[in-house]
Design an enzyme around this catalytic site. Sequence first.
Site, mmCIF file in Angstrom:
data_model
loop_
_atom_site.group_PDB
_atom_site.id
_atom_site.type_symbol
_atom_site.label_atom_id
_atom_site.label_comp_id
_atom_site.label_asym_id
_atom_site.label_seq_id
_atom_site.Cartn_x
_atom_site.Cartn_y
_atom_site.Cartn_z
ATOM 1 N N ARG A 53 2.695 15.074 44.358
ATOM 2 C CA ARG A 53 2.981 13.656 44.654
ATOM 3 C C ARG A 53 4.368 13.446 45.247
ATOM 4 O O ARG A 53 4.621 12.470 45.943
ATOM 5 C CB ARG A 53 2.903 12.823 43.363
ATOM 6 C CG ARG A 53 1.493 12.511 42.944
ATOM 7 C CD ARG A 53 1.524 11.737 41.643
ATOM 8 N NE ARG A 53 0.172 11.569 41.147
ATOM 9 C CZ ARG A 53 -0.458 10.393 41.097
ATOM 10 N NH1 ARG A 53 0.147 9.299 41.491
ATOM 11 N NH2 ARG A 53 -1.675 10.324 40.622
ATOM 12 N N LYS A 210 -17.608 28.536 62.898
ATOM 13 C CA LYS A 210 -17.898 27.455 63.863
ATOM 14 C C LYS A 210 -19.185 27.772 64.630
ATOM 15 O O LYS A 210 -20.015 26.890 64.868
ATOM 16 C CB LYS A 210 -16.712 27.288 64.808
ATOM 17 C CG LYS A 210 -15.456 26.806 64.081
ATOM 18 C CD LYS A 210 -14.213 26.948 64.940
ATOM 19 C CE LYS A 210 -12.963 26.559 64.179
ATOM 20 N NZ LYS A 210 -11.721 26.982 64.810
#
Length: 437
Positions: A53, A210
């Site tokens: 954070r 891919k």
Amino acid sequence: MSAAQDKAPLKVAVAGLGTVGQGVVRVLARNAELITRRAGRPIRVVAASVRNRSRTRDCPLEGVELHDDPLALAGCDVDVVVELMGGLELAQSLVLAALENGKSVVTANKALLAERGDVVFAAAEKSSGALAFEAAVCGGIPVIKALREGLVANRIDAVIGICNGTSNFILTEMARKGVAFADALADAQRLGYAEADPTFDVEGIDAAHKLTLLASIAFGVRPMFASVYHEGLSRIQARDVQLAQELGYRIKPLAIAKRGATGLELRVHPTLVRNSHLLASVDDSLNAVSIFGDAVGQTVYIGRGAGSEPTASAVIADLVDLARGQISGDPLGQPVGGLHAGTVLPLGEVRSASYLRLRVDDAPGVLRSITAILAELDISVEAILQKEPREAGAATLAIITSVAPEARHAKALEQVLALPFAHADYTRLRVEHFDED
Ligand code: HSE
């Protein structure tokens, strides 16, 4: 205020605020007005998960609820979960949980879809939410959209692409600067293209992921990553790149999916491409995909395959489709249950031409012995280059052969290397001829 601005927003949670996640939030904020107009309603990131954070992030996060646990996003009051964490286990849990909860999922995670596609696509089919993954293949290039939508009328015969920018960058550096693979890789790492562990990129695994997805959409087959042959770049020497150029070719990291009479070819390897073909001039970290359809012929798509905003561009394209209600329940462009198992041609039966670099003793009759082996196997020499010996008694030969099955090329190479005057230092690469070559 426009009517679109007043409509209920598409509420989005983003798992992972790394380079791409920040790009998504930033571009959505920067282009909010035009995206809202095009989407017909606002797209609002209301939640995100982060590992740390306290890290500074280059995107506006006002109004975004931060979570430490990505799985919490599957239970948030959102319409879409955008998965940008990468990895397999946690990403799979999040995607499945979100789909089970009826949320749509947008992901850039090619490894998850290629390796666990059976599970994930089946879950998407059952869910009332949709699954979209434009960003998983060639980043900012809208190649999934092209295949699923723009070329929907075509029987697709081949998809051939430069699907890994890091590998393309390395080969471009080798060609431009005459440097060795290791030096070009170090440059790629210094410039942030290659990871500290570059295995996925330079061994062709990323491109194979891919290609798995492109082949599924193009040929209507289940994701078959385990059947994709992949070969890396590390054996290529600077002199191969130079010799190829002298012969009129560039070495490119190609991912090749072809429909043949007896099976599919699915392979990723460094390949010689004639200078005259468009893919030969796609340099640096750019990606390019060439698609051959029976009605349209060849179409080529070029652009940035990675990076913060190019990848964000693809993620947001999916979000806009979701906001407009334009994504169907068939993430691979057809019902998952209707996908074929697919037969992959054994590598030995794949036909291509060869580039062969050999080091041999400089003695009379050497060339004759080599061409005799090739002739015996019905392989013709299409081009040959011999460099004057740089060291006494040894010469370098570079040969481009005719097209023949892989198994015959392998046999020829084995026999040539067994000749008493052949040195152990050699390179064999495949050469891809395109119709218009
Ligand atoms: N690392 C990839 C590349 C981008 O170099 O193209 C993400 O798949």
